[in-house]
Design a protein around this motif. Structure first.
Motif, mmCIF file in Angstrom:
data_model
loop_
_atom_site.group_PDB
_atom_site.id
_atom_site.type_symbol
_atom_site.label_atom_id
_atom_site.label_comp_id
_atom_site.label_asym_id
_atom_site.label_seq_id
_atom_site.Cartn_x
_atom_site.Cartn_y
_atom_site.Cartn_z
ATOM 1 N N PHE A 64 0.844 -1.195 0.000
ATOM 2 C CA PHE A 64 0.000 0.000 0.000
ATOM 3 C C PHE A 64 0.878 1.244 0.000
ATOM 4 O O PHE A 64 1.843 1.336 0.757
ATOM 5 N N PRO A 66 0.298 4.894 0.859
ATOM 6 C CA PRO A 66 -0.774 5.715 1.431
ATOM 7 C C PRO A 66 -0.871 7.118 0.863
ATOM 8 O O PRO A 66 -1.976 7.649 0.749
ATOM 9 N N GLU A 67 0.268 7.726 0.518
ATOM 10 C CA GLU A 67 0.210 9.118 0.042
ATOM 11 C C GLU A 67 -0.618 9.230 -1.243
ATOM 12 O O GLU A 67 -1.336 10.198 -1.453
ATOM 13 N N GLN A 68 -0.487 8.233 -2.117
ATOM 14 C CA GLN A 68 -1.208 8.282 -3.385
ATOM 15 C C GLN A 68 -2.408 7.341 -3.397
ATOM 16 O O GLN A 68 -3.109 7.256 -4.390
ATOM 17 N N ARG A 69 -2.611 6.616 -2.325
ATOM 18 C CA ARG A 69 -3.761 5.726 -2.190
ATOM 19 C C ARG A 69 -3.844 4.717 -3.338
ATOM 20 O O ARG A 69 -4.816 4.656 -4.087
ATOM 21 N N ALA A 84 -6.778 2.611 -4.553
ATOM 22 C CA ALA A 84 -7.454 2.370 -3.277
ATOM 23 C C ALA A 84 -8.593 3.360 -3.064
ATOM 24 O O ALA A 84 -9.143 3.447 -1.970
ATOM 25 N N THR A 85 -8.953 4.087 -4.103
ATOM 26 C CA THR A 85 -10.028 5.073 -3.987
ATOM 27 C C THR A 85 -11.351 4.424 -4.357
ATOM 28 O O THR A 85 -11.548 3.983 -5.499
ATOM 29 N N THR A 92 -10.969 5.686 1.138
ATOM 30 C CA THR A 92 -9.865 4.765 0.898
ATOM 31 C C THR A 92 -10.281 3.361 1.313
ATOM 32 O O THR A 92 -10.657 3.135 2.469
ATOM 33 N N GLN A 94 -9.837 -0.626 2.217
ATOM 34 C CA GLN A 94 -8.849 -1.360 3.009
ATOM 35 C C GLN A 94 -8.703 -2.771 2.469
ATOM 36 O O GLN A 94 -9.688 -3.400 2.096
#
Ligand code: FES
Length: 163
Positions: A64, A66-69, A84-85, A92, A94
């Motif tokens: 993962f 996280p900054e860019q999802r 992850a959007t 986001t 999971q």
């Protein structure tokens, strides 16, 4: 000139200056606002292309970012990237591991906001999400060999990048 005449002159001057100021404001403000509208507002979005790291730095399976999802998946020398959007309202998602053994790597993506669920390939199957998760294209940066995620280009579900 009598005292009364001087007061009238002063009052006339004050009223004249106020009138001039009001006219200036009436014409000047729209001009200033028009000029301001030509200057774009700053956008604080994450960049649409980013370097994620060298391919050998990724473990097999999902990672993962996280900054860019996004999730970047590695299967040996093959990579792919899933957003992850959530396709409902943008929360986001999971990653949930469903496999109960080390050999069973079955995963899904669950959205905590309104309960949408996506299979491991990003296909939506429950909740209000209207479509699957996006796939993004990958490439190697020519200068340092890092994986580059291009979030401006979506890819088909079966799209893979081999290094
Ligand atoms: S934002 Fe994911 S289900 Fe609504």
């Amino acid at each position: 000139m009598s005292k009364g005449d001087e007061d009238k002159v002063k009052r006339r001057d004050v009223i004249s200056k106020l009138g001039t100021g009001a006219v200036g404001a009436a014409f000047g403000l729209p001009v200033l606002m028009s000029v301001r509208s030509l200057v774009p507002n700053a956008l604080y979005e994450s960049p649409r292309r980013f370097k994620a790291g060298r391919p050998e730095e990724f473990p097999d399976g999902p990672t993962f970012v996280p900054e860019q999802r996004v999730f970047i998946f590695r299967e040996g020398k093959t990579f792919y990237c899933i957003s992850a959007t959530c396709t409902h309202l943008g929360c986001t998602v999971q990653l949930v591991r469903l496999g109960r053994t080390a050999a069973d790597q079955t995963i899904e993506f669950h959205c905590p906001c309104h309960g949408s669920k996506f299979r491991g390939d990003g296909t939506n199957y429950a909740g209000p999400a209207p479509r699957p998760l996006d796939y993004f294209k990958l490439e190697l940066a020519p200068d340092d060999g890092q994986l580059v995620v291009d979030m401006s280009q979506t890819a088909d579900k079966g799209w893979r990048f081999t290094v």
